[in-house]
Design a protein around this motif. Structure first.
Motif, PDB file in Angstrom:
ATOM      1  N   CYS A 161       0.939  -1.193   0.000  1.00 20.10           N
ATOM      2  CA  CYS A 161       0.126  -0.021   0.068  1.00 20.10           C
ATOM      3  C   CYS A 161       0.892   1.288   0.038  1.00 20.10           C
ATOM      4  O   CYS A 161       1.730   1.185   0.791  1.00 20.10           O
ATOM      5  N   VAL A 162       0.863   2.158  -1.026  1.00 21.14           N
ATOM      6  CA  VAL A 162       1.625   3.350  -1.085  1.00 21.14           C
ATOM      7  C   VAL A 162       0.750   4.364  -0.473  1.00 21.14           C
ATOM      8  O   VAL A 162      -0.288   4.761  -0.748  1.00 21.14           O
ATOM      9  N   SER A 163       1.616   5.007   0.568  1.00 20.96           N
ATOM     10  CA  SER A 163       1.026   6.077   1.523  1.00 20.96           C
ATOM     11  C   SER A 163       1.324   7.413   0.897  1.00 20.96           C
ATOM     12  O   SER A 163       0.810   8.634   1.493  1.00 20.96           O
ATOM     13  N   THR A 164       2.074   7.719  -0.030  1.00 24.08           N
ATOM     14  CA  THR A 164       2.426   8.884  -0.655  1.00 24.08           C
ATOM     15  C   THR A 164       1.443   9.640  -1.148  1.00 24.08           C
ATOM     16  O   THR A 164       0.532   9.187  -2.068  1.00 24.08           O
ATOM     17  N   GLU A 165       1.346  11.082  -0.838  1.00 23.73           N
ATOM     18  CA  GLU A 165       0.348  11.751  -1.496  1.00 23.73           C
ATOM     19  C   GLU A 165       0.408  12.069  -2.759  1.00 23.73           C
ATOM     20  O   GLU A 165       1.565  12.099  -3.398  1.00 23.73           O
ATOM     21  N   PHE A 166      -0.756  12.270  -3.464  1.00 30.56           N
ATOM     22  CA  PHE A 166      -0.730  12.562  -4.839  1.00 30.56           C
ATOM     23  C   PHE A 166       0.266  13.755  -5.228  1.00 30.56           C
ATOM     24  O   PHE A 166       0.733  13.892  -6.106  1.00 30.56           O
ATOM     25  N   GLY A 167      -0.023  14.678  -4.246  1.00 28.92           N
ATOM     26  CA  GLY A 167       0.659  16.099  -4.172  1.00 28.92           C
ATOM     27  C   GLY A 167       0.015  16.952  -5.285  1.00 28.92           C
ATOM     28  O   GLY A 167      -1.087  17.216  -5.141  1.00 28.92           O
ATOM     29  N   GLU A 168       0.910  17.896  -5.864  1.00 28.73           N
ATOM     30  CA  GLU A 168       0.443  19.076  -6.636  1.00 28.73           C
ATOM     31  C   GLU A 168      -0.182  18.829  -8.028  1.00 28.73           C
ATOM     32  O   GLU A 168       0.471  17.990  -8.836  1.00 28.73           O
ATOM     33  N   VAL A 169      -1.461  19.428  -8.273  1.00 32.57           N
ATOM     34  CA  VAL A 169      -2.078  19.152  -9.640  1.00 32.57           C
ATOM     35  C   VAL A 169      -2.084  20.712 -10.198  1.00 32.57           C
ATOM     36  O   VAL A 169      -2.554  21.495  -9.494  1.00 32.57           O
ATOM     37  N   GLY A 170      -1.632  20.885 -11.491  1.00 34.60           N
ATOM     38  CA  GLY A 170      -1.643  22.185 -12.105  1.00 34.60           C
ATOM     39  C   GLY A 170      -3.198  22.517 -12.625  1.00 34.60           C
ATOM     40  O   GLY A 170      -3.858  21.575 -12.913  1.00 34.60           O
ATOM     41  N   ALA A 171      -3.139  23.648 -13.304  1.00 33.82           N
ATOM     42  CA  ALA A 171      -4.368  24.151 -14.115  1.00 33.82           C
ATOM     43  C   ALA A 171      -4.372  23.349 -15.391  1.00 33.82           C
ATOM     44  O   ALA A 171      -3.259  22.720 -15.962  1.00 33.82           O
ATOM     45  N   ALA A 172      -5.466  23.201 -15.745  1.00 31.93           N
ATOM     46  CA  ALA A 172      -5.775  22.324 -17.364  1.00 31.93           C
ATOM     47  C   ALA A 172      -4.863  23.140 -18.157  1.00 31.93           C
ATOM     48  O   ALA A 172      -4.219  22.054 -18.981  1.00 31.93           O
ATOM     49  N   ALA A 173      -4.611  24.220 -18.399  1.00 31.40           N
ATOM     50  CA  ALA A 173      -3.876  24.516 -19.342  1.00 31.40           C
ATOM     51  C   ALA A 173      -2.306  24.354 -19.392  1.00 31.40           C
ATOM     52  O   ALA A 173      -1.381  24.715 -20.188  1.00 31.40           O
ATOM     53  N   ASN A 174      -1.910  23.988 -18.192  1.00 31.46           N
ATOM     54  CA  ASN A 174      -0.525  23.668 -17.638  1.00 31.46           C
ATOM     55  C   ASN A 174      -0.183  22.217 -17.534  1.00 31.46           C
ATOM     56  O   ASN A 174       0.926  21.715 -17.077  1.00 31.46           O
ATOM     57  N   ASN A 175      -1.160  21.460 -17.819  1.00 29.57           N
ATOM     58  CA  ASN A 175      -1.088  19.826 -17.588  1.00 29.57           C
ATOM     59  C   ASN A 175      -0.082  19.561 -18.720  1.00 29.57           C
ATOM     60  O   ASN A 175      -0.294  19.812 -19.981  1.00 29.57           O
ATOM     61  N   PRO A 176       0.472  18.281 -18.412  1.00 31.02           N
ATOM     62  CA  PRO A 176       1.551  18.045 -19.419  1.00 31.02           C
ATOM     63  C   PRO A 176       0.923  17.185 -20.494  1.00 31.02           C
ATOM     64  O   PRO A 176      -0.330  16.318 -20.563  1.00 31.02           O
ATOM     65  N   THR A 177       1.465  17.202 -21.784  1.00 31.82           N
ATOM     66  CA  THR A 177       1.058  16.542 -22.820  1.00 31.82           C
ATOM     67  C   THR A 177       2.286  15.944 -23.355  1.00 31.82           C
ATOM     68  O   THR A 177       3.457  16.426 -23.380  1.00 31.82           O
ATOM     69  N   LEU A 178       2.055  14.725 -24.471  1.00 35.80           N
ATOM     70  CA  LEU A 178       3.176  13.897 -25.207  1.00 35.80           C
ATOM     71  C   LEU A 178       2.572  13.466 -26.412  1.00 35.80           C
ATOM     72  O   LEU A 178       1.427  12.996 -26.556  1.00 35.80           O
TER      73      LEU A 178
END
Length: 403
Positions: free
Chosen positions: A249-266
């Protein structure tokens, strides 16, 4: 009042005072690899030892993990391409396995630098306080809730990802482990859900803090949706230790999520559709909104241990490229076979504007159809989060016919 299943049960009598501090410190040591169980730590805790002594003793229990299976055609280790400008980590660093001596030395160094003074101070601060103060100050508002459980949960993620190299994780974990000794200090306040969900608003701030010293009860995120759980407190599995192990079981927090316009794409922008066996070829991969400067080797205990971290609103991480053969074009492939090729790409570049990196595949060993894929990863190798549920994750995949 019925106790919410999202709130932690009261700690047993043995899980208090010095014993609790050492368990919290030992949980932080999972970043170095190896599982040090609560039983081992609690038995080592004696009133005659200092907290530092107990934590140092726990370091002696760490053992190097077993080596995992590696891709068959990838050049081993860490190497550079593109005239030395791009660093490639074969198999996400899985082949760079730490030794027992290395793990124990890193653990002792971390304890020496981070546990002693802060932990002892918090041990003293927690003792000799009335129930009212303990509820409002240590659990409710200051340590468990807003200051340390809430903000430091997020700050732990920032610090974890902020510094370069595999040594960044211990410093952040130190803050989480030593500044929140109350009920939700490490599990809910620091590592698990302390940042936003449990430590800051639900368990550390209002639920558990409220029970100990008074306060309102705040429903958890997703209340009324039938959420199965939101932390490892309800899991019967062992804690994940930063190495490549399942049924954990992984207890690490998800952390920070950016705004839609700043989300990564590939996007894979160029690749051959057909190649000969054992013939090198190149795959061109373009990323946007991904700062490619965070990589913690899986073989060193850096797997699933770092929360997502933003810099200027953009995710810090790297991206992966892998090629595997498809035995059947009409059914999803089995997940466990190792791929023929796998690298994680880190070059300290990338940003808001799209750019392209050339991935050099040394050749594929057998005739057939291969799936070659690329996908972004944060500091813990996970596909970055997105603001909205209907956004497309940062990945792409093509087919390559090998003859």
């Amino acid at each position: 009042m019925r106790r919410s299943k999202y709130r932690r049960a009261n700690s047993p009598a043995w899980f208090s005072g010095r014993r609790r501090i050492v368990v919290v410190a030992a949980a932080a040591l999972a970043a170095f690899g190896g599982v040090v169980t609560v039983t081992q730590i609690s038995n080592a805790a004696t009133e005659g030892d200092t907290v530092t002594d107990q934590a140092l003793a726990a370091c002696g229990n760490l053992q190097a993990p077993a080596r995992s299976r590696l891709s068959t055609q990838t050049r081993k280790g860490t190497y550079t391409t593109n005239n030395g400008q791009v660093t490639q980590h074969a198999d996400d660093g899985a082949g760079d396995v730490a030794t027992t001596a290395q793990l124990q030395a890193r653990c002792r160094e971390w304890v020496t630098n981070n546990v002693s003074s802060t932990t002892d101070a918090n041990t003293l601060a927690r003792r000799g306080r009335g129930n009212g103060n303990n509820g409002n100050n240590n659990n409710g508002n200051n340590n468990g809730g807003n200051n340390n459980g809430g903000n430091q949960g997020n700050n732990g993620g920032n610090n974890n990802g902020g510094n370069a190299g595999a040594s960044a994780s211990p410093a952040a974990t130190a803050t989480q482990a030593t500044t929140a000794p109350a009920d939700n200090g490490n599990n809910n306040g620091g590592n698990n859900n302390g940042g936003n969900n449990n430590g800051g608003n639900n368990n550390g701030g209002n639920n558990n803090g409220g029970n100990n010293g008074g306060g309102a009860v705040t429903p958890p995120p997703g209340a009324g949706l039938g959420v199965l759980t939101n932390s490892c407190d309800t899991s019967d599995l062992e804690a994940h230790d930063g190495f490549q192990k399942g049924n954990r079981c992984v207890s690490t927090e998800f952390g920070e999520v950016g705004a839609a316009a700043n989300n990564p794409t590939l996007l894979i922008t160029n690749a051959p559709r057909q190649v000969n066996r054992n013939t090198p070829f190149t795959i061109q991969v373009s990323t946007r909104n991904l700062i490619r400067d965070r990589f913690l080797a899986a073989g060193q205990g850096g797997y699933y241990v770092e929360s997502s971290v933003l810099q200027g609103g953009l995710v810090r991480g790297h991206f992966h490229t892998a090629c595997r053969i498809l035995d059947n074009r009409n059914a999803a492939p089995a997940p466990e076979p190792v791929p023929a090729f796998f690298v994680a790409t880190e070059d300290s570049r990338g940003g808001a504007q799209p750019d392209t990196v050339a991935i050099q595949v040394p050749g594929l060993p057998q005739a057939g159809e291969f799936q070659c894929s690329s996908w972004a990863g944060d500091g813990s190798h996970r596909i970055p989060m997105m603001e909205r549920a209907n956004q497309t994750p940062a990945f792409d995949s093509i087919r390559v016919r090998v003859r």
